[in-house]
Every structure is written in C-alpha cells, then in structure tokens.
Scaffold this motif. Structure first.
Motif, PDB file in Angstrom:
ATOM      1  N   MET A 148       0.208 -21.407   5.852  1.00  0.00           N
ATOM      2  CA  MET A 148       0.057 -22.241   7.196  1.00  0.00           C
ATOM      3  C   MET A 148       1.533 -22.475   7.708  1.00  0.00           C
ATOM      4  N   VAL A 149       1.844 -21.928   8.605  1.00  0.00           N
ATOM      5  CA  VAL A 149       3.057 -22.061   9.246  1.00  0.00           C
ATOM      6  C   VAL A 149       2.999 -23.425  10.195  1.00  0.00           C
ATOM      7  N   ILE A 150       3.590 -24.525   9.677  1.00  0.00           N
ATOM      8  CA  ILE A 150       3.255 -25.813  10.070  1.00  0.00           C
ATOM      9  C   ILE A 150       4.136 -26.310  11.172  1.00  0.00           C
ATOM     10  N   SER A 151       4.982 -25.528  11.536  1.00  0.00           N
ATOM     11  CA  SER A 151       5.728 -26.272  13.032  1.00  0.00           C
ATOM     12  C   SER A 151       6.201 -25.043  13.651  1.00  0.00           C
ATOM     13  N   VAL A 168      -1.917 -15.580   7.619  1.00  0.00           N
ATOM     14  CA  VAL A 168      -1.076 -16.410   8.047  1.00  0.00           C
ATOM     15  C   VAL A 168      -1.671 -17.043   9.091  1.00  0.00           C
ATOM     16  N   LEU A 169      -1.534 -18.378   9.056  1.00  0.00           N
ATOM     17  CA  LEU A 169      -2.051 -19.500  10.210  1.00  0.00           C
ATOM     18  C   LEU A 169      -1.148 -19.908  11.149  1.00  0.00           C
ATOM     19  N   VAL A 170      -0.968 -19.799  12.294  1.00  0.00           N
ATOM     20  CA  VAL A 170      -0.006 -20.111  13.364  1.00  0.00           C
ATOM     21  C   VAL A 170      -0.551 -21.045  14.356  1.00  0.00           C
ATOM     22  N   TRP A 171       0.347 -21.673  15.103  1.00  0.00           N
ATOM     23  CA  TRP A 171      -0.338 -22.540  16.207  1.00  0.00           C
ATOM     24  C   TRP A 171      -0.812 -21.953  17.422  1.00  0.00           C
ATOM     25  N   ASN A 172       0.103 -20.861  17.863  1.00  0.00           N
ATOM     26  CA  ASN A 172      -0.128 -20.457  19.106  1.00  0.00           C
ATOM     27  C   ASN A 172       0.118 -19.136  19.296  1.00  0.00           C
ATOM     28  N   GLN A 173       0.070 -18.212  20.385  1.00  0.00           N
ATOM     29  CA  GLN A 173       0.144 -16.789  20.613  1.00  0.00           C
ATOM     30  C   GLN A 173       1.718 -16.444  20.507  1.00  0.00           C
ATOM     31  N   PHE A 174       2.737 -17.363  20.813  1.00  0.00           N
ATOM     32  CA  PHE A 174       4.166 -17.269  20.899  1.00  0.00           C
ATOM     33  C   PHE A 174       4.568 -17.115  19.121  1.00  0.00           C
ATOM     34  N   ILE A 195      -4.478 -17.600  15.061  1.00  0.00           N
ATOM     35  CA  ILE A 195      -4.012 -18.894  15.916  1.00  0.00           C
ATOM     36  C   ILE A 195      -5.021 -19.855  15.660  1.00  0.00           C
ATOM     37  N   THR A 196      -4.801 -21.097  15.210  1.00  0.00           N
ATOM     38  CA  THR A 196      -5.524 -21.943  15.034  1.00  0.00           C
ATOM     39  C   THR A 196      -5.273 -23.326  16.020  1.00  0.00           C
ATOM     40  N   GLY A 197      -4.246 -23.290  16.714  1.00  0.00           N
ATOM     41  CA  GLY A 197      -3.922 -24.395  17.491  1.00  0.00           C
ATOM     42  C   GLY A 197      -3.288 -25.410  16.427  1.00  0.00           C
ATOM     43  N   THR A 402      -2.748 -29.047  32.024  1.00  0.00           N
ATOM     44  CA  THR A 402      -3.220 -27.900  30.878  1.00  0.00           C
ATOM     45  C   THR A 402      -2.888 -26.670  30.868  1.00  0.00           C
ATOM     46  N   LYS A 403      -3.125 -25.954  31.973  1.00  0.00           N
ATOM     47  CA  LYS A 403      -2.888 -24.455  32.086  1.00  0.00           C
ATOM     48  C   LYS A 403      -1.451 -23.989  31.623  1.00  0.00           C
ATOM     49  N   LYS A 404      -0.452 -24.888  32.028  1.00  0.00           N
ATOM     50  CA  LYS A 404       1.009 -24.383  31.399  1.00  0.00           C
ATOM     51  C   LYS A 404       1.096 -24.996  29.954  1.00  0.00           C
ATOM     52  N   LEU A 405       0.383 -26.023  29.248  1.00  0.00           N
ATOM     53  CA  LEU A 405       0.598 -26.404  28.215  1.00  0.00           C
ATOM     54  C   LEU A 405      -0.209 -25.525  27.124  1.00  0.00           C
ATOM     55  N   GLN A 406      -1.371 -25.041  27.517  1.00  0.00           N
ATOM     56  CA  GLN A 406      -2.378 -24.253  26.501  1.00  0.00           C
ATOM     57  C   GLN A 406      -1.454 -23.187  25.946  1.00  0.00           C
ATOM     58  N   PRO A 407      -0.600 -22.461  26.434  1.00  0.00           N
ATOM     59  CA  PRO A 407      -0.198 -21.480  25.432  1.00  0.00           C
ATOM     60  C   PRO A 407       0.720 -21.985  24.222  1.00  0.00           C
TER      61      PRO A 407
END
Length: 429
Positions: A148-151, A168-174, A195-197, A402-407
């Motif tokens: 779990m990559v936590i940051s 491997v769990l990550v926050w986002n597509q980046f 990707i989990t958010g 939201t649209k800009k933040l969602q990625p």
C-alpha cells in the motif's frame, strides 16, 4: 479487515498500550506480534544507497535532483559524479537489475525472523513498502503480499521497493503510471497495480454538516459565531524550520481583521510546543491544543494521533473559510472539502537561495501535475499572503472543481475504503 480476518500487527510505532486503545475505540481485536524488527546490516545499507542514487539518476527524478542541489557535501558530489558516469556509459539499467535482485536475495534469509513462520500467516500487507524492514519480512516469509503506497510522493522520494509484491495499491492514475514506469524493467511476474483513491478522504464525502455542527465546532475552539476561520496546516519543522514567522504573519493579519481566527494544525513532524510564544494570543488556536505547553517529542515515533484525529481534521476543513499549507497533501484535503487554498512559497523573514527555500518543494516530481492545474493560490511574500486572504475571505466559496481534482484523488464519493477492501478480498481469493 478485522471483521473478516484474524489480523496481526507488527509495528515500531504502535505499542501494546496503544493497540489496546485502538481495539477499544474501534471495537476490534487486532493482535500485536511481540517481536523486534531486525535492524539493517551495514552492507545492505550501503548497497541500497548506491541503488537509490542510480535509480534516481536513471529516471532523472526531479525530487532527488533538487535535494542534491541542497547538499554540497563531498559524499554527495562523489555519488553524483559516479552515477553521471554510469548514466553516460548506459550502465544504470544493468546495475539496477543486479542490485535489486541481489538485495532481495540478501534480505530473504534471517534467523532473527524464524519465529514468524510459527504463525503460519496466509498473507502479508505492507503499509510502507519503501521501508527495507518491511521488504525484508516480505522476502523472508515468501507468502502472498500486498503493498500500500500511502502517500503521493513516496515513489519519487523514498528510493526503491526491494520486494516483489502481488498487488500494489496506489491513490491515483499518476502514481499507477509512475510505478509502471519505474518498475516495468524488473519484469515482476503476475503483479497487479490497482488504484484505490485515498481511503481517509471518504470522511470528506460523507453527509455534509449542518449549521448546528458548525456552531458546535466553533464553540469547541472558542470561536465566535460570525468569525471567519483560517486554517494553517504546518509542515515538518525540519523542512521549514522558520514557519513560526508565518504564524506571526497570520497573527498580525488576524489582529488587523478583527473578525478572523487562525487555527494552527501542527504536522506530526512539527509540534505545538514550538509555538509557546503565541500561547496567549487571542486570535490563535493550536491543535493538538493540549500539547502547546510541552516540549516537542524527540522523534517522530513518539507522536501518535488521537483516536478521533480524522473526524477533527474533517471538521476543521469543513468549517474553515481558507486553508493555508506548505506544498502539502493538505491542498488535496482542502479542495476535496471545497475550500480555497493558499500555498506558502516564502521563507518567513529570511531570503533563502532556491536549494534551501520552501519554493523548491513545489518543483518536486509529485507536485508538478498539481502545479499545472493551478488549483491553489501561491504567495511569495507576507504582503501577497495578506492580499489573498482579504480576497478569499471577502467572497463566497467558489464552485467545486471536482473535474480538475479527480485525477489526484480518484473517488469523489466515499468509496475508497470499500474499493480497497474489495481488492484485498480479491487478492486473498
């Protein structure tokens, strides 16, 4: 997880007493493994330093380049010279493959960990997969594992993961793209990047607070009903040792604008005790408030959040009018709560060169995509800070972006915890 599985905890941060507190608060039954985590040997440490330097050079990671500029030690200059020669000779990839494979083999054997096999674990979750101690346990046990990559900064600032995880769990597509870019060369078999958010962000997207909760929050912090709230989330003191000057600036602003209260939320690597000089200021509130009269802890491991930490944080963000921080994840937290963000890009009362200035943090690799979206207001002086505060406090909260933040946060509804658990269940079959 504790509702569905028998979970054992191995930690240098959570003591037996803390675990009792956690179990009681959440009404669960985690068990603690009373086993010392072996320290890393000198040979392994040297190899990893070499590996890390070559890794950052090979992928030309901006974060490390900026950190190198801040260091003028002979040791750092020598490492830079050697890695540059290897890069020029096109040898970095070959050496990286060899070093990582060797470090994994080297950490797969340990008499000190034999006791862990008695537990007959079915799987292992690593919450800090860039920590060699956790890599060592994963390599030794050789059972199904999940990272779990936590940051958002870990993959471009902490070095290299020296274990082959199943998931491997990550926050986002980046982050997912970063991981694949960095680790595809190692050809790890049957690995899944998911990707989990951001699980802790679920609390921001739950039912919105009503007026009564806002009044209750203000009473708790001794804030008047009609007063505006500016939330300042500090940075780790080692990253910004002069941030008390920013607190002083904010205090002066609050004195000028009689209707404003400043809440100073201290980073785990900072401490309210650093701000004793401001303890009696009527326009300032510090959190955790109970610690302001005490000396800072000697190390990060002595810090432990309150059980209601996330609830209090969400209340601060939901009820503040502006959030101020220093190149922090708090930018994402505040935007998720639809709050305007001011980012500090000046060094208090000092004029520091770029390699030592807080300005450099905004050029770190993980910050670049956020900088391109221009979701915050960056200020490079005390005067600019005052102007932005006056502007933002004088206007109603803008419409959600939201649209800009969602990625960056992936989910804009409370689904991150559920999606993480579904992936863990899938992984455990």
């Amino acid at each position: 997880m504790a509702e569905n599985y028998e979970v054992y905890l191995m930690s240098t941060l959570i003591s037996g007493e803390r675990l009792i507190e956690i179990n009681k608060h959440f009404d669960i039954s985690l068990k603690r493994i009373e086993h010392d985590i072996p320290s890393e040997g000198s040979w392994s440490r040297i190899l990893r330093k070499i590996e890390k330097a070559i890794f950052f050079q090979h992928f030309e990671i901006a974060t490390q380049r900026i950190k190198n500029e801040a260091s003028n030690s002979f040791h750092q200059l020598l490492i830079n010279k050697i890695t540059s020669i290897l890069y020029y000779l096109d040898l970095t990839r070959v050496i990286l493959l060899f070093l990582r494979r060797y470090i994994i083999r080297l950490t797969a054997f340990s008499d000190q960990l034999d006791k862990l096999k008695e537990y007959r674990f079915k799987a292992i979750i690593s919450s800090s997969p860039l920590d060699i101690r956790e890599n060592r346990i994963v390599n030794f046990l050789n059972i199904p594992s999940i990272a779990m990559v936590i940051s958002w900064d870990n993959l471009t600032s902490k070095g290299i993961i020296n274990a082959n995880y199943d998931y491997v769990l990550v926050w986002n597509q980046f982050m997912a793209d970063e991981y694949r870019h960095f680790y595809s060369m190692f050809e790890i078999p049957d690995q899944k990047v998911c990707i989990t958010g951001i699980p802790r962000f679920d609390i921001y997207f739950q039912d919105q607070p009503d007026e009564d909760s806002g009044l209750k929050f203000k009473r708790e912090f001794q804030i008047g009903k009609n007063q505006k709230i500016v939330l300042f989330a500090t940075s780790a003191s080692k990253h910004f040792p002069d941030q008390s000057a920013v607190v002083d600036d904010l205090n002066e602003f609050a004195k000028t604008c009689k209707n404003v209260v400043i809440i100073v939320k201290c980073h785990p690597g900072d401490h309210p005790g650093n701000y004793k000089a401001f303890a009696q200021e009527e326009n300032l509130r510090f959190w955790p408030a109970s610690n302001i009269e005490f000396s800072p802890p000697t190390s990060f491991s002595e810090w432990f959040p309150e059980m209601n930490f996330l609830h209090t944080l969400s209340q601060m963000l939901r009820h503040c009018d502006v959030c101020i921080n220093i190149a922090s994840t708090m930018t994402l937290d505040a935007l998720a709560c639809n709050k305007p963000v001011i980012s500090i890009a000046y060094d208090g009362n000092l004029q520091k060169p770029y390699p030592k200035s807080v300005r450099r943090f905004y050029d770190y690799s993980h910050q670049i995509p956020l900088e391109e979206q221009k979701l915050d207001c960056k200020v490079s002086s005390r005067e600019a800070l005052f102007c932005e505060l006056e502007r933002l406090l004088d206007q109603p909260t803008s419409q959600q972006q939201t649209k800009k933040l969602q990625p960056f946060i992936h989910h804009t509804v409370p689904e991150s915890v559920e999606s993480t658990m579904l992936l863990i269940k899938e992984w455990l079959n």
